[in-house]
Design a protein around this motif. Sequence first.
Motif, PDB file in Angstrom:
ATOM      1  N   THR A   1       0.858  -1.178   0.000  1.00 51.85           N
ATOM      2  CA  THR A   1       0.000   0.000   0.000  1.00 51.85           C
ATOM      3  C   THR A   1       0.889   1.221   0.000  1.00 51.85           C
ATOM      4  O   THR A   1       1.816   1.314   0.807  1.00 51.85           O
ATOM      5  CB  THR A   1      -0.897   0.015   1.255  1.00 51.85           C
ATOM      6  OG1 THR A   1      -1.695  -1.170   1.256  1.00 51.85           O
ATOM      7  CG2 THR A   1      -1.788   1.234   1.290  1.00 51.85           C
TER       8      THR A   1
ATOM      9  N   SER B   1      -3.074   6.150   9.498  1.00 54.85           N
ATOM     10  CA  SER B   1      -4.319   5.793  10.185  1.00 54.85           C
ATOM     11  C   SER B   1      -5.515   5.778   9.243  1.00 54.85           C
ATOM     12  O   SER B   1      -6.487   5.055   9.479  1.00 54.85           O
ATOM     13  CB  SER B   1      -4.589   6.731  11.355  1.00 54.85           C
ATOM     14  OG  SER B   1      -4.744   8.052  10.893  1.00 54.85           O
ATOM     15  N   MET B   2      -5.479   6.534   8.159  1.00 54.56           N
ATOM     16  CA  MET B   2      -6.601   6.546   7.211  1.00 54.56           C
ATOM     17  C   MET B   2      -6.607   5.310   6.317  1.00 54.56           C
ATOM     18  O   MET B   2      -7.616   4.977   5.724  1.00 54.56           O
ATOM     19  CB  MET B   2      -6.539   7.804   6.349  1.00 54.56           C
ATOM     20  CG  MET B   2      -6.816   9.060   7.147  1.00 54.56           C
ATOM     21  SD  MET B   2      -6.994  10.535   6.139  1.00 54.56           S
ATOM     22  CE  MET B   2      -5.391  10.660   5.371  1.00 54.56           C
ATOM     23  N   LYS B   3      -5.486   4.605   6.216  1.00 53.76           N
ATOM     24  CA  LYS B   3      -5.384   3.450   5.330  1.00 53.76           C
ATOM     25  C   LYS B   3      -5.782   2.138   5.992  1.00 53.76           C
ATOM     26  O   LYS B   3      -5.914   1.133   5.339  1.00 53.76           O
ATOM     27  CB  LYS B   3      -3.960   3.308   4.784  1.00 53.76           C
ATOM     28  CG  LYS B   3      -3.639   4.282   3.691  1.00 53.76           C
ATOM     29  CD  LYS B   3      -4.479   3.976   2.481  1.00 53.76           C
ATOM     30  CE  LYS B   3      -4.128   4.885   1.339  1.00 53.76           C
ATOM     31  NZ  LYS B   3      -4.946   4.674   0.175  1.00 53.76           N
ATOM     32  N   PHE B   4      -5.947   2.142   7.302  1.00 53.05           N
ATOM     33  CA  PHE B   4      -6.267   0.918   8.019  1.00 53.05           C
ATOM     34  C   PHE B   4      -7.641   1.015   8.637  1.00 53.05           C
ATOM     35  O   PHE B   4      -8.056   2.069   9.097  1.00 53.05           O
ATOM     36  CB  PHE B   4      -5.216   0.649   9.098  1.00 53.05           C
ATOM     37  CG  PHE B   4      -3.839   0.426   8.534  1.00 53.05           C
ATOM     38  CD1 PHE B   4      -3.514  -0.778   7.942  1.00 53.05           C
ATOM     39  CD2 PHE B   4      -2.891   1.429   8.567  1.00 53.05           C
ATOM     40  CE1 PHE B   4      -2.261  -0.986   7.408  1.00 53.05           C
ATOM     41  CE2 PHE B   4      -1.628   1.226   8.037  1.00 53.05           C
ATOM     42  CZ  PHE B   4      -1.311   0.021   7.457  1.00 53.05           C
ATOM     43  N   ASP B   5      -8.352  -0.115   8.683  1.00 50.11           N
ATOM     44  CA  ASP B   5      -9.659  -0.107   9.321  1.00 50.11           C
ATOM     45  C   ASP B   5      -9.518  -0.496  10.791  1.00 50.11           C
ATOM     46  O   ASP B   5      -8.434  -0.768  11.278  1.00 50.11           O
ATOM     47  CB  ASP B   5     -10.657  -1.008   8.580  1.00 50.11           C
ATOM     48  CG  ASP B   5     -10.192  -2.451   8.487  1.00 50.11           C
ATOM     49  OD1 ASP B   5      -9.449  -2.912   9.373  1.00 50.11           O
ATOM     50  OD2 ASP B   5     -10.584  -3.131   7.521  1.00 50.11           O
ATOM     51  N   ASP B   6     -10.657  -0.531  11.498  1.00 49.41           N
ATOM     52  CA  ASP B   6     -10.632  -0.747  12.947  1.00 49.41           C
ATOM     53  C   ASP B   6      -9.956  -2.042  13.358  1.00 49.41           C
ATOM     54  O   ASP B   6      -9.314  -2.110  14.396  1.00 49.41           O
ATOM     55  CB  ASP B   6     -12.053  -0.717  13.513  1.00 49.41           C
ATOM     56  CG  ASP B   6     -12.632   0.688  13.505  1.00 49.41           C
ATOM     57  OD1 ASP B   6     -11.846   1.648  13.440  1.00 49.41           O
ATOM     58  OD2 ASP B   6     -13.861   0.815  13.550  1.00 49.41           O
ATOM     59  N   GLU B   7     -10.098  -3.097  12.560  1.00 49.07           N
ATOM     60  CA  GLU B   7      -9.487  -4.369  12.963  1.00 49.07           C
ATOM     61  C   GLU B   7      -7.968  -4.353  12.810  1.00 49.07           C
ATOM     62  O   GLU B   7      -7.281  -5.169  13.389  1.00 49.07           O
ATOM     63  CB  GLU B   7     -10.104  -5.545  12.224  1.00 49.07           C
ATOM     64  CG  GLU B   7      -9.651  -5.736  10.796  1.00 49.07           C
ATOM     65  CD  GLU B   7     -10.314  -6.948  10.139  1.00 49.07           C
ATOM     66  OE1 GLU B   7      -9.590  -7.716   9.500  1.00 49.07           O
ATOM     67  OE2 GLU B   7     -11.543  -7.108  10.275  1.00 49.07           O
ATOM     68  N   ASP B   8      -7.427  -3.404  12.062  1.00 52.32           N
ATOM     69  CA  ASP B   8      -5.978  -3.285  11.898  1.00 52.32           C
ATOM     70  C   ASP B   8      -5.322  -2.499  13.035  1.00 52.32           C
ATOM     71  O   ASP B   8      -4.127  -2.631  13.269  1.00 52.32           O
ATOM     72  CB  ASP B   8      -5.632  -2.600  10.574  1.00 52.32           C
ATOM     73  CG  ASP B   8      -5.924  -3.480   9.379  1.00 52.32           C
ATOM     74  OD1 ASP B   8      -5.668  -4.695   9.472  1.00 52.32           O
ATOM     75  OD2 ASP B   8      -6.414  -2.965   8.367  1.00 52.32           O
ATOM     76  N   PHE B   9      -6.094  -1.658  13.738  1.00 57.94           N
ATOM     77  CA  PHE B   9      -5.503  -0.860  14.804  1.00 57.94           C
ATOM     78  C   PHE B   9      -5.004  -1.770  15.912  1.00 57.94           C
ATOM     79  O   PHE B   9      -5.622  -2.760  16.259  1.00 57.94           O
ATOM     80  CB  PHE B   9      -6.488   0.177  15.342  1.00 57.94           C
ATOM     81  CG  PHE B   9      -6.604   1.370  14.440  1.00 57.94           C
ATOM     82  CD1 PHE B   9      -5.545   2.254  14.315  1.00 57.94           C
ATOM     83  CD2 PHE B   9      -7.737   1.575  13.692  1.00 57.94           C
ATOM     84  CE1 PHE B   9      -5.630   3.341  13.469  1.00 57.94           C
ATOM     85  CE2 PHE B   9      -7.835   2.659  12.840  1.00 57.94           C
ATOM     86  CZ  PHE B   9      -6.775   3.545  12.724  1.00 57.94           C
TER      87      PHE B   9
END
Length: 102
Positions: free
Chosen positions: A15, A24-32
């Motif tokens: 990516t 932080s804009m490139k990942f969704d909640d499960e990636d945090f």
Amino acid sequence: VVSSTMDPANITNATVIKSIHDISMKFDDEDFGKPVFLIGGEQIFRAGLSMADRVLLTVINKSFDCDRFFPTDLLAKRFQVNKVFTTDTTNDLRFVEYLRKR
């Protein structure tokens, strides 16, 4: 990959984002909560230290002819040494884990 010049259409299996602040804009909640590794260069390290909680730094005990360096001034202000690892095979390397000062 953080790059202001790479064309994402030409990169596969990665990516591409334009700025470290866009991570932080490139990942969704499960990636945090998953680790993000920054591997250079100097500008990326400077920006990343403002967001990092942990730094894994390889220290090479040799002199090199270069003009870019890891920002140890920021590291010393914001982090403290947690662990130091050395190798039995060479005195030229050590690995240092830093944690953000609280």
